[in-house]
Design a protein around this motif. Structure first.
Motif, PDB file in Angstrom:
ATOM      1  N   THR A   1      -0.404  -6.097   4.429  1.00 38.07           N
ATOM      2  CA  THR A   1      -0.567  -4.650   4.289  1.00 38.07           C
ATOM      3  C   THR A   1      -1.700  -4.182   5.189  1.00 38.07           C
ATOM      4  O   THR A   1      -2.323  -4.992   5.895  1.00 38.07           O
ATOM      5  CB  THR A   1      -0.828  -4.278   2.810  1.00 38.07           C
ATOM      6  N   VAL A   2      -1.964  -2.876   5.185  1.00 36.83           N
ATOM      7  CA  VAL A   2      -3.072  -2.299   5.946  1.00 36.83           C
ATOM      8  C   VAL A   2      -3.952  -1.510   4.976  1.00 36.83           C
ATOM      9  O   VAL A   2      -3.473  -1.001   3.964  1.00 36.83           O
ATOM     10  CB  VAL A   2      -2.564  -1.376   7.080  1.00 36.83           C
ATOM     11  N   PRO A   3      -5.248  -1.388   5.285  1.00 37.86           N
ATOM     12  CA  PRO A   3      -6.140  -0.641   4.389  1.00 37.86           C
ATOM     13  C   PRO A   3      -5.988   0.866   4.537  1.00 37.86           C
ATOM     14  O   PRO A   3      -5.500   1.360   5.558  1.00 37.86           O
ATOM     15  CB  PRO A   3      -7.540  -1.089   4.836  1.00 37.86           C
ATOM     16  N   ARG A   4      -6.402   1.592   3.511  1.00 39.99           N
ATOM     17  CA  ARG A   4      -6.456   3.050   3.597  1.00 39.99           C
ATOM     18  C   ARG A   4      -7.507   3.463   4.623  1.00 39.99           C
ATOM     19  O   ARG A   4      -8.408   2.691   4.944  1.00 39.99           O
ATOM     20  CB  ARG A   4      -6.820   3.653   2.241  1.00 39.99           C
ATOM     21  N   VAL A   5      -7.380   4.671   5.128  1.00 40.78           N
ATOM     22  CA  VAL A   5      -8.381   5.206   6.043  1.00 40.78           C
ATOM     23  C   VAL A   5      -8.879   6.536   5.508  1.00 40.78           C
ATOM     24  O   VAL A   5      -8.209   7.195   4.716  1.00 40.78           O
ATOM     25  CB  VAL A   5      -7.817   5.391   7.479  1.00 40.78           C
ATOM     26  N   SER A   6     -10.054   6.946   5.979  1.00 45.52           N
ATOM     27  CA  SER A   6     -10.622   8.227   5.555  1.00 45.52           C
ATOM     28  C   SER A   6     -10.112   9.334   6.455  1.00 45.52           C
ATOM     29  O   SER A   6      -9.389   9.093   7.418  1.00 45.52           O
ATOM     30  CB  SER A   6     -12.155   8.157   5.623  1.00 45.52           C
ATOM     31  N   ALA A   7     -10.558  10.541   6.188  1.00 47.22           N
ATOM     32  CA  ALA A   7     -10.128  11.693   6.989  1.00 47.22           C
ATOM     33  C   ALA A   7     -10.620  11.609   8.423  1.00 47.22           C
ATOM     34  O   ALA A   7     -10.095  12.271   9.307  1.00 47.22           O
ATOM     35  CB  ALA A   7     -10.627  12.981   6.346  1.00 47.22           C
TER      36      ALA A   7
ATOM     37  N   VAL B   1     -11.672   2.477   4.807  1.00 45.86           N
ATOM     38  CA  VAL B   1     -12.489   2.768   3.636  1.00 45.86           C
ATOM     39  C   VAL B   1     -12.309   1.715   2.537  1.00 45.86           C
ATOM     40  O   VAL B   1     -12.756   1.909   1.422  1.00 45.86           O
ATOM     41  CB  VAL B   1     -12.164   4.170   3.058  1.00 45.86           C
ATOM     42  N   GLU B   2     -11.676   0.614   2.867  1.00 44.18           N
ATOM     43  CA  GLU B   2     -11.444  -0.439   1.880  1.00 44.18           C
ATOM     44  C   GLU B   2     -12.285  -1.665   2.207  1.00 44.18           C
ATOM     45  O   GLU B   2     -12.751  -1.852   3.338  1.00 44.18           O
ATOM     46  CB  GLU B   2      -9.959  -0.827   1.862  1.00 44.18           C
ATOM     47  N   ASP B   3     -12.469  -2.542   1.221  1.00 44.96           N
ATOM     48  CA  ASP B   3     -13.136  -3.812   1.462  1.00 44.96           C
ATOM     49  C   ASP B   3     -12.307  -4.664   2.411  1.00 44.96           C
ATOM     50  O   ASP B   3     -11.113  -4.422   2.612  1.00 44.96           O
ATOM     51  CB  ASP B   3     -13.336  -4.558   0.135  1.00 44.96           C
ATOM     52  N   ASP B   4     -12.927  -5.679   3.000  1.00 47.18           N
ATOM     53  CA  ASP B   4     -12.231  -6.541   3.954  1.00 47.18           C
ATOM     54  C   ASP B   4     -11.080  -7.303   3.321  1.00 47.18           C
ATOM     55  O   ASP B   4     -10.123  -7.670   4.001  1.00 47.18           O
ATOM     56  CB  ASP B   4     -13.203  -7.533   4.592  1.00 47.18           C
ATOM     57  N   ILE B   5     -11.196  -7.566   2.028  1.00 45.38           N
ATOM     58  CA  ILE B   5     -10.148  -8.280   1.300  1.00 45.38           C
ATOM     59  C   ILE B   5      -9.642  -7.363   0.192  1.00 45.38           C
ATOM     60  O   ILE B   5     -10.431  -6.872  -0.614  1.00 45.38           O
ATOM     61  CB  ILE B   5     -10.672  -9.601   0.698  1.00 45.38           C
ATOM     62  N   PRO B   6      -8.341  -7.100   0.134  1.00 39.65           N
ATOM     63  CA  PRO B   6      -7.831  -6.203  -0.918  1.00 39.65           C
ATOM     64  C   PRO B   6      -8.023  -6.778  -2.310  1.00 39.65           C
ATOM     65  O   PRO B   6      -7.976  -8.002  -2.502  1.00 39.65           O
ATOM     66  CB  PRO B   6      -6.346  -6.047  -0.565  1.00 39.65           C
ATOM     67  N   ALA B   7      -8.234  -5.906  -3.276  1.00 38.30           N
ATOM     68  CA  ALA B   7      -8.464  -6.341  -4.654  1.00 38.30           C
ATOM     69  C   ALA B   7      -7.205  -6.953  -5.260  1.00 38.30           C
ATOM     70  O   ALA B   7      -7.280  -7.821  -6.131  1.00 38.30           O
ATOM     71  CB  ALA B   7      -8.934  -5.163  -5.499  1.00 38.30           C
TER      72      ALA B   7
ATOM     73  N   GLY C   1      -2.618  -7.640  -4.443  1.00 36.29           N
ATOM     74  CA  GLY C   1      -1.520  -7.600  -3.487  1.00 36.29           C
ATOM     75  C   GLY C   1      -1.758  -8.506  -2.297  1.00 36.29           C
ATOM     76  O   GLY C   1      -2.677  -9.329  -2.294  1.00 36.29           O
ATOM     77  N   PRO C   2      -0.941  -8.344  -1.257  1.00 37.80           N
ATOM     78  CA  PRO C   2      -1.056  -9.220  -0.087  1.00 37.80           C
ATOM     79  C   PRO C   2      -2.314  -8.935   0.715  1.00 37.80           C
ATOM     80  O   PRO C   2      -2.920  -7.873   0.588  1.00 37.80           O
ATOM     81  CB  PRO C   2       0.199  -8.875   0.727  1.00 37.80           C
ATOM     82  N   PRO C   3      -2.724  -9.894   1.563  1.00 37.32           N
ATOM     83  CA  PRO C   3      -3.907  -9.666   2.404  1.00 37.32           C
ATOM     84  C   PRO C   3      -3.638  -8.641   3.496  1.00 37.32           C
ATOM     85  O   PRO C   3      -2.482  -8.301   3.776  1.00 37.32           O
ATOM     86  CB  PRO C   3      -4.179 -11.060   3.004  1.00 37.32           C
ATOM     87  N   TYR C   4      -4.719  -8.172   4.113  1.00 34.05           N
ATOM     88  CA  TYR C   4      -4.578  -7.259   5.241  1.00 34.05           C
ATOM     89  C   TYR C   4      -4.084  -8.028   6.462  1.00 34.05           C
ATOM     90  O   TYR C   4      -4.401  -9.195   6.656  1.00 34.05           O
ATOM     91  CB  TYR C   4      -5.907  -6.579   5.567  1.00 34.05           C
ATOM     92  N   VAL C   5      -3.324  -7.336   7.288  1.00 30.00           N
ATOM     93  CA  VAL C   5      -2.768  -7.950   8.490  1.00 30.00           C
ATOM     94  C   VAL C   5      -3.884  -8.283   9.479  1.00 30.00           C
ATOM     95  O   VAL C   5      -4.899  -7.592   9.570  1.00 30.00           O
ATOM     96  CB  VAL C   5      -1.717  -7.003   9.131  1.00 30.00           C
ATOM     97  N   GLU C   6      -3.694  -9.383  10.202  1.00 29.46           N
ATOM     98  CA  GLU C   6      -4.603  -9.800  11.261  1.00 29.46           C
ATOM     99  C   GLU C   6      -3.798  -9.977  12.541  1.00 29.46           C
ATOM    100  O   GLU C   6      -2.570 -10.117  12.510  1.00 29.46           O
ATOM    101  CB  GLU C   6      -5.293 -11.111  10.895  1.00 29.46           C
ATOM    102  N   LEU C   7      -4.471 -10.012  13.672  1.00 27.83           N
ATOM    103  CA  LEU C   7      -3.799 -10.151  14.952  1.00 27.83           C
ATOM    104  C   LEU C   7      -2.940 -11.409  14.997  1.00 27.83           C
ATOM    105  O   LEU C   7      -1.840 -11.413  15.551  1.00 27.83           O
ATOM    106  CB  LEU C   7      -4.815 -10.156  16.097  1.00 27.83           C
ATOM    107  N   ARG C   8      -3.421 -12.486  14.382  1.00 27.19           N
ATOM    108  CA  ARG C   8      -2.652 -13.734  14.428  1.00 27.19           C
ATOM    109  C   ARG C   8      -1.314 -13.606  13.701  1.00 27.19           C
ATOM    110  O   ARG C   8      -0.362 -14.312  14.027  1.00 27.19           O
ATOM    111  CB  ARG C   8      -3.464 -14.902  13.867  1.00 27.19           C
ATOM    112  N   ASP C   9      -1.221 -12.690  12.730  1.00 28.97           N
ATOM    113  CA  ASP C   9       0.066 -12.459  12.059  1.00 28.97           C
ATOM    114  C   ASP C   9       1.093 -11.920  13.048  1.00 28.97           C
ATOM    115  O   ASP C   9       2.266 -12.292  13.005  1.00 28.97           O
ATOM    116  CB  ASP C   9      -0.107 -11.474  10.900  1.00 28.97           C
ATOM    117  N   LEU C  10       0.645 -11.058  13.943  1.00 30.90           N
ATOM    118  CA  LEU C  10       1.528 -10.518  14.972  1.00 30.90           C
ATOM    119  C   LEU C  10       1.891 -11.595  15.989  1.00 30.90           C
ATOM    120  O   LEU C  10       3.025 -11.671  16.456  1.00 30.90           O
ATOM    121  CB  LEU C  10       0.864  -9.337  15.681  1.00 30.90           C
ATOM    122  N   GLU C  11       0.928 -12.415  16.337  1.00 23.12           N
ATOM    123  CA  GLU C  11       1.153 -13.471  17.323  1.00 23.12           C
ATOM    124  C   GLU C  11       2.119 -14.537  16.802  1.00 23.12           C
ATOM    125  O   GLU C  11       2.968 -15.035  17.552  1.00 23.12           O
ATOM    126  CB  GLU C  11      -0.180 -14.125  17.706  1.00 23.12           C
TER     127      GLU C  11
END
Length: 200
Positions: free
Chosen positions: A38-44, A49-55, A57-67
């Motif tokens: 997933t991806v984190p929320r963003v502010s206006a 605006v989220e912690d590096d690790i989600p509380a 659900g799945p982890p946040y996407v990293e470049l290596r996931d795309l690679e």
């Protein structure tokens, strides 16, 4: 074992429910596995605006996931006929991946959810395809050989899987919506196998 990236943003759970069905479809193809991110929320002001690790659900996407992925399913809720800001913010930051051809030649599909029946599903799906074309991905939809595409009275389009959540935002997929999301995942995984993991 080929891994297919299922990357989504979900606020109330509807897109997450679709992502789970897409992942299930991927896993129905022998030799394929879903890597859900997933991806984190963003502010206006477009800052995370989220912690590096989600509380949860799945982890946040990293470049290596795309690679490392053999293909990608991209999901976002609809915001006035377009993808949500957190997904757009993530995609806008992929300049280096674009320059390197990280996703070039890999198959891709898209999925979305709206609150209302005519809430912009198809324009959102089409808008999500545009950056994938720029990355050189092989973008696919759902063919009308899928019987549920003709039977659905809620979500489901030839451009990708979708869900109509209703005003209460409940993440309860209809039978056809779930069937089509799984079909989308299977089609993506099968195509990735036919391509043999060849990118660029």
């Amino acid at each position: 074992m080929q891994e297919i990236l299922v990357l989504y943003y979900s606020l109330r759970g509807s897109v997450r429910a679709l992502a789970e069905q897409v992942a299930l479809g991927i896993q129905q193809v022998p030799g394929s596995a879903a890597r859900v991110r997933t991806v984190p929320r963003v502010s206006a002001v477009c800052e995370a605006v989220e912690d590096d690790i989600p509380a949860e659900g799945p982890p946040y996407v990293e470049l290596r996931d795309l690679e490392e992925c053999a293909g990608m399913a991209l999901g976002s809720p609809t915001r006035f006929g377009n993808m949500a800001a957190p997904m757009k913010y993530f995609l806008d930051g992929l300049g280096a991946a674009w320059a390197n051809g990280t996703l070039a030649g890999k198959p891709a599909v898209v999925f979305t959810s709206t609150a209302s029946l005519h809430g912009g599903q198809e324009s959102t799906l089409l808008s999500m395809m545009l950056p994938l074309f720029h990355h050189g991905m092989l973008v696919m939809g759902l063919p009308y050989t899928e019987p549920a595409l003709n039977a659905t009275r809620s979500g489901g389009t030839p451009y990708g899987a979708s869900h109509v959540a209703g005003a209460d935002g409940v993440a309860r997929l209809s039978e056809e919506e779930a069937v089509l999301a799984q079909a989308l995942g299977r089609r993506l995984a099968q195509t990735a196998q036919k391509l043999g993991g060849r990118g660029r």
